[in-house]
Enzyme design. Structure first.
Site, mmCIF file in Angstrom:
data_model
loop_
_atom_site.group_PDB
_atom_site.id
_atom_site.type_symbol
_atom_site.label_atom_id
_atom_site.label_comp_id
_atom_site.label_asym_id
_atom_site.label_seq_id
_atom_site.Cartn_x
_atom_site.Cartn_y
_atom_site.Cartn_z
ATOM 1 N N THR A 13 48.449 -20.155 42.775
ATOM 2 C CA THR A 13 47.997 -21.406 43.386
ATOM 3 C C THR A 13 48.953 -21.876 44.474
ATOM 4 O OG1 THR A 13 49.180 -22.763 41.752
ATOM 5 C CG2 THR A 13 46.890 -22.160 41.237
ATOM 6 N N TYR A 69 48.366 -34.311 44.792
ATOM 7 C CA TYR A 69 48.370 -32.864 44.559
ATOM 8 C C TYR A 69 46.936 -32.386 44.378
ATOM 9 C CZ TYR A 69 49.655 -28.451 42.127
ATOM 10 O OH TYR A 69 49.827 -27.138 41.748
ATOM 11 N N HIS A 80 48.702 -22.424 29.737
ATOM 12 C CA HIS A 80 48.622 -22.349 31.197
ATOM 13 C C HIS A 80 49.506 -21.285 31.834
ATOM 14 C CE1 HIS A 80 47.405 -23.559 35.067
ATOM 15 N NE2 HIS A 80 47.370 -24.845 34.902
#
Length: 770
Positions: free
Chosen positions: A600, A587, A471
């Protein structure tokens, strides 16, 4: 071995008559072709670099400007207002540089300077236009005159036929929100989660922070926003991902699934051959910058920065922090099969291996009867365990000799591929098929994916496949872009024979894949075993449920004049309240790629409006008209927050960066500590689809992807990823932990289904009344 095969192409022996030289024409031919390919690649990259560097102008426009300026000289008109004469005076006079030549050179230099000035004006004009975000706050389908005019101007200044990185210089920087706005929005977001006494206390702490030290921290942050390309992204990558010392398997890595209903071939080696070849095609276009940049509304460009590190990238473990190693022109990949690791060359004679050639190579690996070397089978478990343990083991056991050579082969590979000995995929007859499939992609056996690679491609025994992605280097939409290209290319361009093999002629003269060699001592095997034990404990605790919701989809939601994302987020709030009997900090990930190097931002989906709607749904005395009115208000609130997050006015990245500055300055802030320690018990994300529109899902409704997912963020919470597929299908990927008595992924999936149906029923009743 491939290296040995190349080495025998050139041999010589010393004889009494002198040196006897032997040259292999075949090998020399491949060396020549490889060199030609390398130079061709450099020329194309150089050309595309120039095209992107001068965009939105073009090299031909330079010639037009030069011709125009030269024409004015012959017309005895001076558009430079004396600048050409000034340049001319600085040039020396010689036999080679006559007065006439001086005039021509001066005019060309002035025209070139004028051309560059025009490029800068165009870029800054486009950047100013892209800094306007009023269009995103307008109702869907209703564009004001100013927005229509703005869109037309953006289209004009965006030029024609942009390359992948053409807009990078024109994208605006992410703005730093004001402290007052951030704290106001933060207090608004936690109000429904706190009682009156708790909220008053939070207000006091927040206002104290706003007075001091917030102004001081903000100044440093504004200074960073002026100096750096993006004031968030580098710290986000370092402190959220690379400095984390816990296992990245499940906790950070995410997965992406294959086509839901279609398996193009059941031959494992053939599927691997087509897919790897499609990935090589994608990588070639990526390295040349030839992909079309993604644009919102087909006009507003998105940042392409994250795509640079998709291939040839590995997360390297460190004692205190990891780092990302990105290389260029990697010509091999590493394949894992039944505990063995193989190095496979992807080029032959200066070209990519064809799908049929790759199929032969993969079949050779599958047919290889050798057993794993001691410690080799579970070696990748080191990448699944604690980062410090892996870093120390890497320094001690893999820094020299055979182990270093083999580890370098893995870490410098284009990507990692697992030929899995299991079969997975969606089975309509088996309700748990998606659950098992998801867990296999997320963690597998804990030692059969190299979790440090940018991504590990997994090809199952039955021909299904998927990805496990690291990630830190990028977010899921980036991987999704590549995945859409690969699926479309595999099925609609490359295809398979009637027997399920790759198309094309076979070349069985290729040198076989090289088996990596290891000399792993017993003490290192003990470390591997400990990492595996920890990873297996994490994997066994993951409770996954894949939920296909096909009662309705985007089509019906849009007929209700609702945002599909807002509809689903409110359904998740209702489902969570029914599941746990309480609200929680929620979230939702949104992108900030309209800004340079944006990644993001967080949308805090649990709001005062959403909780009012949920309570109305659970109040049996409340009317459906009131519920629907509250739903519309909650949806509008959610949409507004999502738009704020996308346009740089979010809460959490700003607070995160203020916290990092406070740590650098040694300032203790109780407010920031509390904010960053709050658990996200419901973490959600939407997987984007149809970024490339390569498959017409109206024409081919079975060729849809199943999306992807991630592990639970909180020990007692849920992780929910969803993908809106076409008009009539939504797929939910739900994760939690078996160790938590409060959660149950299957139960939550059923609650989501019921919540979706209950909300849809409100519109049915309203429609009947209309």
């Amino acid at each position: 071995m491939a290296e040995a095969h190349q080495a025998v192409g050139f041999q010589f022996t010393v004889t009494p008559e002198g040196i006897d030289l032997h040259l292999s024409r075949e090998v020399l031919k491949h060396i020549y072709l490889s060199g030609v390919t390398s130079w061709r690649k450099r020329v194309i990259r150089f050309k595309n670099g120039i095209l992107a560097g001068v965009y939105p102008a073009s090299p031909s426009s330079w010639l037009i400007v030069v011709i125009a300026i030269m024409s004015t000289l012959y017309a005895r008109v001076d558009p430079s207002m004396g600048m050409i004469d000034s340049i001319k005076k600085t040039l020396p006079v010689s036999d080679y540089l006559t007065v006439q030549t001086q005039t021509i050179v001066s005019a060309i230099l002035f025209a070139t300077g004028l051309w560059f000035s025009i490029i800068l004006v165009l870029r800054y004009t486009l950047k100013a236009l892209l800094s306007y975000h009023g269009w995103i706050f307008e109702s869907h389908g209703k564009k004001s005159f100013s927005t229509r005019l703005w869109l037309r101007l953006v289209k004009i200044f965006s030029g024609r036929r942009p390359l992948l990185y053409s807009f990078q210089a024109s994208l605006p920087r992410l703005p730093v929100p004001s402290v007052d706005d951030t704290i106001r929005r933060y207090l608004e977001s936690v109000r429904p989660l706190l009682d009156d006494e708790q909220y008053k206390q939070m207000e006091i702490v927040a206002n104290e922070f706003k007075k001091d030290p917030a102004p001081k921290l903000q100044k440093y942050l504004v200074l960073k926003s002026w100096w750096s390309t993006n004031y968030v992204s580098d710290w986000w990558e370092e402190y959220i991902y690379l400095r984390s010392r816990g296992p990245i398997m499940v906790n950070s890595n995410f997965y992406t699934m294959d086509l839901l209903y279609v398996t193009p071939t059941h031959r494992q080696a053939a599927r691997a051959g087509n897919v790897v070849h499609a990935m090589l095609q994608y990588r070639r276009k990526l390295e040349r910058g030839e992909h079309t940049p993604l644009r919102a509304l087909g006009i507003v460009p998105m940042c392409s920065f994250q795509m640079e590190r998709m291939f040839n990238t590995t997360r390297i473990p460190g004692i205190e922090t990891d780092f990302i190693q990105h290389l260029k022109d990697r010509k091999h990949l590493v394949v894992y099969h039944r505990g063995r690791l193989f190095k496979l060359w992807l080029y032959y004679g200066g070209r990519h291996l064809t799908p049929s050639e790759l199929e032969v190579q993969f079949q050779r690996i599958i047919n290889d009867p050798t057993e794993p070397q001691p410690g080799e089978k579970m070696l990748a478990a080191l990448t699944a365990g604690e980062r410090v343990t892996w870093a120390r083991a890497r320094l001690k056991y893999f820094s020299q000799g055979t182990n270093k050579v083999s580890l370098d082969a893995i870490e410098t590979a284009a990507f990692f591929l697992t030929l899995d000995d299991e079969s997975h995929g969606y089975d309509p007859e088996n309700i748990k098929s998606l659950d098992v499939y998801a867990k296999s992609l997320l963690h597998g056996k804990c030692y059969d994916r190299w979790f440090d690679k940018s991504f590990s491609l997994v090809i199952y025994k039955n021909g299904k496949m998927g990805l496990n992605a690291e990630h830190s280097w990028a977010d899921s939409p980036i991987v999704g872009h590549m995945w859409e290209y690969v699926l479309a290319t595999d099925c609609f361009q490359l295809g398979y024979t009637e027997e399920g093999h790759c198309n094309g002629d076979l070349n069985k003269n290729l040198p076989p894949p090289t088996k990596l060699q290891w000399d792993i001592p017993p003490e290192c095997q003990t470390v591997i075993g400990k990492s595996y034990a920890l990873a297996k404990e994490i994997a066994d605790d993951v409770d996954f449920h894949g939920c296909l919701f096909d009662d309705f989809g985007k089509g019906l939601i849009k007929r209700c004049r609702m945002s599909p994302d807002a509809f689903i987020q409110l359904a998740l709030q209702l489902a969570h309240f029914r599941d746990k009997g309480e609200f929680c900090l929620t979230y939702e990930s949104s992108m900030t790629r309209m800004f340079k190097e944006g990644r993001t931002e967080t949308v805090r989906s649990c709001t005062w409006e959403s909780t009012a709607f949920v309570r109305a749904m659970e109040d049996k005395e409340e009317t459906n008209e009131t519920r629907l009115e509250l739903f519309r208000k909650a949806a509008e609130k959610h949409q507004n927050m999502y738009r704020l997050a996308m346009t740089g006015s979010g809460i959490d990245r700003h607070l995160f960066c203020l916290y990092i500055v406070s740590k650098y300055l040694g300032i203790d802030s109780p407010f920031l500590k509390q904010v960053l320690s709050e658990p996200w018990r419901l973490s959600t994300s939407q997987t984007p689809q149809q970024q490339l529109n390569l498959i017409d899902i109206q024409k081919f409704p079975k060729y849809v992807g199943a999306g992807g997912g991630f592990g639970p963020v909180a020990d007692d919470g849920y992780g929910v990823s969803y993908i809106i597929i076409g008009e009539n299908l939504i797929t939910f990927h739900i994760s939690s932990k078996f160790s938590s008595p409060e959660t149950d992924s299957y139960r939550f999936g059923q609650n989501i289904r019921k919540a979706m149906m209950d909300i849809q029923a409100l519109f049915d009743i309203k429609t009947k009344k209309l």
